[in-house]
Design a protein around this motif. Structure first.
Motif, PDB file in Angstrom:
ATOM      1  N   ASP A 110      -2.167   8.181   6.056  1.00 10.77           N
ATOM      2  CA  ASP A 110      -1.822   6.997   5.269  1.00 10.77           C
ATOM      3  C   ASP A 110      -2.907   6.633   4.270  1.00 10.77           C
ATOM      4  O   ASP A 110      -2.627   5.985   3.255  1.00 10.77           O
ATOM      5  N   CYS A 111      -4.142   6.998   4.577  1.00  6.98           N
ATOM      6  CA  CYS A 111      -5.254   6.566   3.720  1.00  6.98           C
ATOM      7  C   CYS A 111      -6.025   7.715   3.101  1.00  6.98           C
ATOM      8  O   CYS A 111      -6.996   7.492   2.372  1.00  6.98           O
TER       9      CYS A 111
ATOM     10  N   ILE B 151     -11.834   0.521   4.199  1.00  3.81           N
ATOM     11  CA  ILE B 151     -10.607   0.900   4.882  1.00  3.81           C
ATOM     12  C   ILE B 151     -10.456   0.025   6.132  1.00  3.81           C
ATOM     13  O   ILE B 151     -11.369  -0.057   6.949  1.00  3.81           O
TER      14      ILE B 151
ATOM     15  N   THR C 173      -8.113  -0.013   8.676  1.00  4.80           N
ATOM     16  CA  THR C 173      -7.349   0.424   9.836  1.00  4.80           C
ATOM     17  C   THR C 173      -7.970  -0.110  11.122  1.00  4.80           C
ATOM     18  O   THR C 173      -9.187  -0.216  11.239  1.00  4.80           O
TER      19      THR C 173
ATOM     20  N   LEU D 121      -6.184   7.482  -0.833  1.00  6.28           N
ATOM     21  CA  LEU D 121      -6.979   6.335  -1.277  1.00  6.28           C
ATOM     22  C   LEU D 121      -8.469   6.591  -1.099  1.00  6.28           C
ATOM     23  O   LEU D 121      -9.291   6.186  -1.929  1.00  6.28           O
TER      24      LEU D 121
ATOM     25  N   PHE E 279      -1.856   0.531   8.106  1.00 10.19           N
ATOM     26  CA  PHE E 279      -1.868   1.991   8.189  1.00 10.19           C
ATOM     27  C   PHE E 279      -1.907   2.434   9.649  1.00 10.19           C
ATOM     28  O   PHE E 279      -2.494   1.755  10.503  1.00 10.19           O
TER      29      PHE E 279
ATOM     30  N   GLN F  40       0.234   4.169  -3.434  1.00 11.53           N
ATOM     31  CA  GLN F  40      -1.217   4.288  -3.427  1.00 11.53           C
ATOM     32  C   GLN F  40      -1.783   4.565  -4.817  1.00 11.53           C
ATOM     33  O   GLN F  40      -2.910   4.191  -5.111  1.00 11.53           O
TER      34      GLN F  40
ATOM     35  N   GLY G  88      -5.451  -1.422   4.362  1.00 10.93           N
ATOM     36  CA  GLY G  88      -5.225  -0.510   5.487  1.00 10.93           C
ATOM     37  C   GLY G  88      -4.859  -1.098   6.817  1.00 10.93           C
ATOM     38  O   GLY G  88      -4.688  -0.349   7.781  1.00 10.93           O
TER      39      GLY G  88
ATOM     40  N   ALA H 274       0.803  -1.228   0.000  1.00  6.39           N
ATOM     41  CA  ALA H 274       0.000   0.000   0.000  1.00  6.39           C
ATOM     42  C   ALA H 274       0.832   1.274   0.000  1.00  6.39           C
ATOM     43  O   ALA H 274       0.270   2.375  -0.059  1.00  6.39           O
TER      44      ALA H 274
END
Length: 404
Positions: A271-272, A284, A286, A275, A266, A246, A263, A243
């Motif tokens: 970090d996201c 996602i 996380t 995306l 992450f 991206q 994720g 990842a």
């Protein structure tokens, strides 16, 4: 004013290593948070014990956001798995305390329930197709509405590093040195559609089917996999590529309609962000424990809601029952919930972590005990000493290191 009087780090290994932070207040209330970082547990334990816990003494435990920002911005060296896991442990412990002091489960403090229960998916893993089908059938018989299907690639080796005989025991880390595993992308790409076809042929389309690639493909390889699996109506394909790149997800999107999830590694909203805002993913993943706790995960999911991205929080055995319970509270409360991973914990784990969650007809509920609904038995934990372990390392046929 009520203040924090004690913060201590507890390490135990009831089947696998877990790091727990326990915070006590001047009015006698305690809260716990998960500080486990698989294969690097002692790094977070040291970060907490040597740098964070002393700073918490004397602070008002009700000021959750202020303490979060103090630990994040005050460290200067922000983000990263060690820092964010440590902050997450503090954050969840403070939410646990706030719930106990209010006499309410945490999900009520987050706005109440948005649904009656949380849909969870179980792990079905097999050494071969018959073994995989047996595991899928076992989960469906137990009432699961969603199943992640993985089968070892013939001639390649194990299923994501899970030792023999422990397919559904929480994905233990490897032995005292990293286990070196082999990988062959070509065989994998030929194999996965074969066993997904068998799963659908055997059990039909009356449940959600998921698959984890574990960051092992290039973007065009991931696009090829997604296209080959579209016929089987996947709920998602997880972590198709590393990842860090991206923009690669844009290429995957151009070639397949298979939903994408990413994720679990992450650590923050940064970090996201790309995306999510570019709509390059559908879910996602996380987790509470690795992305700054309940407070920060809520911010990630609020951003995701604006762009039609739903939650799919990581919930394998490398997060403790404390983190999993916290995830259930978030899952129950947010509007854009998608799916929750659930791996049953090894039997000794229940001796240390006393939980109040329930599972019925494929749905889970965190329970209505004040706080997060998990109690930590320190006497039981003391019976299970820390056991150094590492995650595996992947190599190709020529010996070069590959993503695990």
């Amino acid at each position: 004013m009520t203040t924090i009087t004690e913060a201590k780090v507890l390490i135990t290994c009831p089947g696998r290593n877990y790091v727990t932070l326990k915070i006590a207040t001047s009015d006698g209330v305690t809260g716990i948070g998960d500080a486990t970082l698989n294969g690097r547990e002692l790094s977070v334990a040291s970060y907490l014990r040597d740098h964070v816990c002393p700073l918490l003494i004397g602070k008002d435990p009700s000021c959750i956001e202020r303490i979060w920002q103090y630990l994040y911005k005050g460290a200067y060296w922000r983000r990263g798995p060690v820092t964010m896991t440590a902050i997450a442990a503090v954050d969840v412990a403070l939410w646990d305390i706030k719930g106990k002091r209010a006499g309410l489960p945490v999900y009520q403090l987050l706005g109440g329930a948005s649904r009656d229960g949380v849909t969870v998916y179980g792990h079905a893993s097999g050494e071969d197709i018959p073994g995989l089908l047996d595991e899928v059938g076992r989960l469906l018989d137990r009432g699961f509405r969603a199943v992640r299907a993985q089968a070892a690639v013939p001639g390649v080796g194990t299923v994501h590093g899970v030792p023999e005989g422990q397919r559904n025991a929480g994905e233990p880390a490897a032995v005292e040195r990293p286990l070196v595993e082999g990988w062959d992308t070509g065989r994998y790409l030929n194999w996965v559609p074969r066993y997904m076809a068998m799963v659908r042929q055997e059990f039909g389309h009356g449940f959600h089917l998921l698959h984890d690639v574990h960051h092992r493909l290039t973007p065009i390889e991931a696009a090829h996999l997604g296209k080959s699996l579209e016929l089987f109506r996947m709920f998602w394909i997880e972590d198709p590529t590393p990842a860090e790149d991206q923009e690669a997800f844009r290429l995957i999107r151009q070639h397949t309609t298979a939903p994408l999830a990413v994720g679990e590694v992450f650590n923050s909203i940064w970090d996201c962000q790309y995306l999510i805002t570019e709509r390059l993913i559908d879910y996602i993943r996380t987790s509470v424990s690795h992305a700054g706790g309940i407070s920060h995960l809520r911010k990630i999911l609020s951003l995701a809601e604006l762009y039609g991205v739903r939650s799919g929080a990581h919930g394998a055995g490398d997060v403790s029952p404390v983190s999993f319970a916290a995830a259930l509270h978030v899952d129950l409360s947010v509007q854009n919930f998608g799916m929750q991973e659930y791996m049953e914990y090894l039997p000794p784990c229940q001796e240390v972590f006393k939980t109040t969650w329930s599972f019925e007809d494929g749905l889970m509920h965190p329970g209505d005990a004040p706080g997060i609904g998990v109690e930590y038995d320190e006497e039981a934990a003391a019976r299970f000493a820390y056991d150094p372990k590492y995650l595996p390392v992947n190599t190709l046929a020529d010996g070069s290191v590959h993503d695990w």
